[in-house]
Design an enzyme around this catalytic site. Structure first.
Site, mmCIF file in Angstrom:
data_model
loop_
_atom_site.group_PDB
_atom_site.id
_atom_site.type_symbol
_atom_site.label_atom_id
_atom_site.label_comp_id
_atom_site.label_asym_id
_atom_site.label_seq_id
_atom_site.Cartn_x
_atom_site.Cartn_y
_atom_site.Cartn_z
ATOM 1 N N GLY A 1 33.216 -36.919 53.615
ATOM 2 C CA GLY A 1 33.296 -37.390 54.989
ATOM 3 C C GLY A 1 33.798 -38.824 55.042
ATOM 4 O O GLY A 1 33.787 -39.530 54.028
ATOM 5 N N CYS B 1 31.725 -36.094 47.043
ATOM 6 C CA CYS B 1 32.121 -37.386 47.608
ATOM 7 C C CYS B 1 30.992 -37.967 48.481
ATOM 8 O O CYS B 1 29.980 -38.393 47.947
ATOM 9 C CB CYS B 1 33.435 -37.249 48.375
ATOM 10 N N TYR B 2 31.104 -37.936 49.799
ATOM 11 C CA TYR B 2 30.020 -38.418 50.660
ATOM 12 C C TYR B 2 28.739 -37.637 50.362
ATOM 13 O O TYR B 2 27.635 -38.204 50.368
ATOM 14 C CB TYR B 2 30.403 -38.262 52.130
ATOM 15 N N HIS C 1 37.153 -34.696 44.583
ATOM 16 C CA HIS C 1 37.304 -33.492 45.396
ATOM 17 C C HIS C 1 37.852 -32.336 44.555
ATOM 18 O O HIS C 1 39.055 -32.257 44.303
ATOM 19 C CB HIS C 1 38.240 -33.762 46.576
ATOM 20 N N GLU D 1 38.169 -29.333 45.476
ATOM 21 C CA GLU D 1 38.867 -28.383 46.349
ATOM 22 C C GLU D 1 40.345 -28.702 46.507
ATOM 23 O O GLU D 1 41.135 -27.834 46.934
ATOM 24 C CB GLU D 1 38.193 -28.332 47.722
ATOM 25 N N SER E 1 50.484 -8.550 69.991
ATOM 26 C CA SER E 1 51.698 -9.372 69.928
ATOM 27 C C SER E 1 52.687 -8.834 68.906
ATOM 28 O O SER E 1 53.890 -9.077 69.002
ATOM 29 C CB SER E 1 51.321 -10.812 69.559
ATOM 30 N N GLY E 2 52.173 -8.123 67.912
ATOM 31 C CA GLY E 2 53.014 -7.665 66.813
ATOM 32 C C GLY E 2 52.851 -8.527 65.584
ATOM 33 O O GLY E 2 53.404 -8.236 64.520
ATOM 34 N N GLY E 3 52.069 -9.624 65.702
ATOM 35 C CA GLY E 3 51.775 -10.460 64.552
ATOM 36 C C GLY E 3 50.747 -9.798 63.650
ATOM 37 O O GLY E 3 50.140 -8.779 64.009
ATOM 38 N N VAL E 4 50.531 -10.376 62.488
ATOM 39 C CA VAL E 4 49.630 -9.783 61.502
ATOM 40 C C VAL E 4 48.206 -9.648 62.044
ATOM 41 O O VAL E 4 47.590 -8.582 61.931
ATOM 42 C CB VAL E 4 49.623 -10.618 60.200
ATOM 43 N N ASP E 5 47.672 -10.709 62.668
ATOM 44 C CA ASP E 5 46.264 -10.718 63.080
ATOM 45 C C ASP E 5 45.967 -9.641 64.127
ATOM 46 O O ASP E 5 45.034 -8.848 63.967
ATOM 47 C CB ASP E 5 45.883 -12.092 63.630
ATOM 48 N N SER F 1 47.762 -7.052 64.920
ATOM 49 C CA SER F 1 48.128 -5.721 64.429
ATOM 50 C C SER F 1 47.034 -5.124 63.545
ATOM 51 O O SER F 1 46.642 -3.969 63.707
ATOM 52 C CB SER F 1 49.449 -5.772 63.655
ATOM 53 N N LYS G 1 43.579 -16.152 56.975
ATOM 54 C CA LYS G 1 44.776 -15.325 57.137
ATOM 55 C C LYS G 1 45.036 -14.441 55.908
ATOM 56 O O LYS G 1 45.339 -13.256 56.047
ATOM 57 C CB LYS G 1 45.983 -16.229 57.394
#
Length: 521
Positions: free
Chosen positions: A60, A91-92, A178, A180, A232-236, A238, A377
């Site tokens: 943070g 870290c923090y 970090h 990550e 919409s036709g997007g991945v999510d 659909s 995603k």
């Protein structure tokens, strides 16, 4: 049914907190991010199907020495101790553990930011299998002056600053760096050491189990009600539509609205896939004329977004009034959206309005189904593959909610959109034929608001310039331009200029994110 093992990440405001979750999810370890001031006992009461195995305290921007610094409640510490589960401070979070258990933190003369080399000083279960010396990513101004009793220093930086500690008896661990961040060597291995070896995570996140549990949940939730999905036709959207269709069949109604801002033949492909192949009840509305009329003369990208979003809501609301007994609405909300909405700091600074269309008006009174609100995603793509969607569909590059409106860098017209659609089709097809599509995070074309002189045949031309963009990225947070070879550029440029009337010059965008964004608007 076995409970899914859970690692909880308490967010203290680090810009990297989301990356901790992503790294754990890549290891199929289920985790969630919650604000630092969340009551842990109450939170777990609403998670009966999960088994908490460990806690991570994020980094943070604050200093534990500041009076206004975010603190972790004694109640939460006591509850964690009663559960006898490990805690990792990053870290923090490291400094918070040191401060809490009687150590001393001070403002360091040697602030460390970016690449830093550290050296292990003791054997550590947390740093197991990492090199004796390795490079990490630091971002801190405070350092440990005195360690609490029984805390063992396991590494120091070249500046002599404590970089990690173990306190195995209390199951407390700390990293000043970090793990990550991709720049940290062995970062993912360190997170795996904590979650698998120290926390003993065994029941991993399984896509097949997710699908079956969600199907049962949706069946129970909806009863005999009808459900609507804006497709919409997007991945999510659909993948969400196919999952819900698996659960409730014909009670699902999908609605696809053509706003005139889509890729070439996009609506036609959506209808063929969902109506003809998957036999899903699909309503199609061509509203392209209305969208283009309202966008006429608009050049400001934020105004474009607002017009598109408001018009979509208006058309969607009008069409839904024709339906009866629909009580639920499916949305493809993803976990990053949820994280942003619950941040203790509030939403981050607005660079630009989010590409996806905003929320629907409350007066529509739909109850929401958000099957992917716990997923990233890439996890939705895995679910899509398990549900039978082919790779060419689920691995499609991201496409913005406002569509081509923000890739025409001027006012919108059908002629400009058609030029851009043709250019984009040639560009993407050439990428696919070259076997490069899956190496690229996102590729697209942009129609610039300038014309240049050219020579076509024996005649002078004065026509449009298009820019090509292709980037590599892991998560869209940072990105580098893709390095095509000269032969590729020669082929794609020649095809565009020869086949698309109205274009006589092609340029390539070689900027990275940051300082640029991936999209131009």
């Amino acid at each position: 049914m076995n409970k899914t093992d859970l690692i909880l990440i308490f967010d203290f405001g680090s810009q990297f907190t989301q990356l901790i979750a992503r790294r754990l999810r890549e290891l199929f370890i289920y985790c969630e991010i919650i604000p630092f001031n969340t009551d842990l006992e109450k939170f777990l009461a609403d998670k009966p199907n999960f088994n908490l195995k460990g806690v991570i305290l994020s980094g943070g921007p604050s200093s534990v020495l500041d009076k206004s610094a975010p603190k972790f409640s004694d109640k939460n510490f006591i509850h964690i101790e009663n559960l006898n589960i490990p805690v990792l401070g990053i870290c923090y979070g490291l400094q918070l553990l040191v401060y809490k258990y009687g150590g001393k933190i001070h403002k360091s003369k040697h602030r460390e930011y970016g690449h830093t080399r550290i050296k292990k000083s003791k054997n550590s279960s947390l740093l197991k299998n990492s090199k004796n010396e390795f490079v990490v990513w630091m971002s801190h101004g405070d350092s440990i002056d005195r360690m609490p009793k029984d805390f063992i220093i396991t590494s120091k930086s070249r500046n002599g600053i404590i970089s990690s500690f173990d306190c195995a008896d209390r199951k407390l661990y700390g990293l000043q760096f970090h793990p990550e961040v991709a720049h940290t060597e062995s970062g993912t291995a360190i997170l795996k050491n904590f979650s698998v070896n120290i926390c003993k995570v065994k029941n991993f996140f399984k896509p097949s189990s997710f699908i079956s549990s969600k199907i049962q949940e949706i069946k129970k939730l909806t009863g005999n009600d009808k459900v609507l999905c804006a497709l919409s036709g997007g991945v999510d959207s659909s993948v969400a539509a196919i999952l819900v269709h698996r659960a409730i069949g014909k009670r699902l109604i999908c609605m696809h609205i053509d706003n005139g801002l889509m890729r070439k033949d996009e609506s036609k492909k959506i209808i063929e896939l969902f109506k003809k192949h998957y036999k899903i009840n699909l309503i199609f509305k061509d509203a392209s004329d209305l969208f283009l009329k309202r966008l006429k003369g608009i050049t400001d990208p934020e105004k474009k977004r607002k017009i598109i979003g408001n018009t979509f809501i208006e058309v969607f609301e009008k069409e839904t009034k024709k339906l009866k007994d629909v009580k639920w609405l499916v949305q493809g909300t993803l976990y990053p959206d949820v994280i942003e909405s619950v941040s203790f700091k509030g939403p981050s600074a607005t660079i630009k309005t989010h590409h996806n269309v905003g929320g629907l008006p409350e007066k529509m009174k739909f109850k929401l189904i958000e099957p992917f609100r716990e997923l990233f995603k890439d996890e939705v793509r895995v679910i899509g593959k398990k549900l039978g969607l082919n790779d060419s569909f689920i691995n499609r590059h991201p496409f913005p909610g406002p569509g081509l409106a923000i890739r025409v860098i001027s006012d919108i017209s059908k002629i400009k959109l058609d030029i851009l659609r043709d250019v984009d089709e040639i560009y993407i097809n050439e990428i696919k034929e070259s076997g490069l599509y899956n190496e690229i995070w996102q590729a697209f074309s942009v129609l610039l608001p300038i014309q240049t002189v050219g020579v076509m045949g024996d005649e002078r031309s004065y026509e449009n310039v298009v820019a090509l963009r292709a980037v590599t990225s892991k998560d869209g947070m940072t990105a580098d331009f893709f390095n095509f070879d000269k032969d590729f550029f020669t082929r794609v440029s020649n095809k565009i200029i020869n086949k698309v009337k109205g274009v006589n010059r092609v340029v390539y965008d070689i900027s990275s994110k940051p300082p640029a964004t991936i999209e131009w608007e």
